[in-house]
Design a protein around this motif. Structure first.
Motif, PDB file in Angstrom:
ATOM      1  N   GLU A  19      -7.449  62.560  60.328  1.00 42.57           N
ATOM      2  CA  GLU A  19      -7.850  63.654  59.434  1.00 42.57           C
ATOM      3  C   GLU A  19      -7.349  65.000  59.952  1.00 42.57           C
ATOM      4  O   GLU A  19      -6.870  65.834  59.176  1.00 42.57           O
ATOM      5  N   ALA A  20      -7.438  65.209  61.259  1.00 45.17           N
ATOM      6  CA  ALA A  20      -6.932  66.456  61.840  1.00 45.17           C
ATOM      7  C   ALA A  20      -5.423  66.570  61.647  1.00 45.17           C
ATOM      8  O   ALA A  20      -4.901  67.646  61.331  1.00 45.17           O
ATOM      9  N   GLN A  22      -3.708  65.192  59.222  1.00 40.01           N
ATOM     10  CA  GLN A  22      -3.475  65.464  57.802  1.00 40.01           C
ATOM     11  C   GLN A  22      -3.638  66.954  57.493  1.00 40.01           C
ATOM     12  O   GLN A  22      -2.831  67.533  56.773  1.00 40.01           O
ATOM     13  N   ARG A  23      -4.686  67.562  58.036  1.00 40.48           N
ATOM     14  CA  ARG A  23      -4.910  69.000  57.811  1.00 40.48           C
ATOM     15  C   ARG A  23      -3.773  69.832  58.396  1.00 40.48           C
ATOM     16  O   ARG A  23      -3.268  70.754  57.745  1.00 40.48           O
ATOM     17  N   LEU A  24      -3.369  69.505  59.616  1.00 41.09           N
ATOM     18  CA  LEU A  24      -2.290  70.232  60.271  1.00 41.09           C
ATOM     19  C   LEU A  24      -0.980  70.062  59.509  1.00 41.09           C
ATOM     20  O   LEU A  24      -0.242  71.036  59.293  1.00 41.09           O
ATOM     21  N   ALA A  26      -0.578  69.377  56.324  1.00 46.98           N
ATOM     22  CA  ALA A  26      -0.664  70.125  55.062  1.00 46.98           C
ATOM     23  C   ALA A  26      -0.436  71.615  55.306  1.00 46.98           C
ATOM     24  O   ALA A  26       0.275  72.281  54.546  1.00 46.98           O
ATOM     25  N   ARG A  27      -1.031  72.129  56.370  1.00 53.20           N
ATOM     26  CA  ARG A  27      -0.858  73.549  56.695  1.00 53.20           C
ATOM     27  C   ARG A  27       0.597  73.879  56.998  1.00 53.20           C
ATOM     28  O   ARG A  27       1.102  74.938  56.630  1.00 53.20           O
ATOM     29  N   GLU A  35       4.799  65.441  60.993  1.00 52.47           N
ATOM     30  CA  GLU A  35       3.946  66.217  61.895  1.00 52.47           C
ATOM     31  C   GLU A  35       3.792  65.506  63.233  1.00 52.47           C
ATOM     32  O   GLU A  35       3.880  66.128  64.294  1.00 52.47           O
TER      33      GLU A  35
END
Length: 63
Positions: A19-20, A22-24, A26-27, A35
């Motif tokens: 999840e972390a 995925q957030r990174l 996306a950012r 990533e």
């Protein structure tokens, strides 16, 4: 499916870490795969490991 010249590798990863990532990703406007590759290269560079630019993923000077 892996791109030509890329090694496919199944990765088991903690859901919270995923999840972390995925957030990174996306950012940074990257896929999670891109990533992870970016972070691996960054980590290797911090340790002084040089990677050939041909995408083979071998250390510099390695046959």
């Amino acid at each position: 499916m892996a791109s030509p010249g890329k090694k496919a590798y199944p990765l088991r990863i903690d859901p919270a870490l995923w999840e972390a990532l995925q957030r990174l990703a996306a950012r940074d406007l990257r896929s999670v795969n891109a990533e992870i590759e970016f972070l691996l290269r960054e980590g290797l560079a911090r340790r002084g490991v040089k990677i050939n630019g041909d995408g083979a993923g071998r250390e510099s000077g390695e046959p």
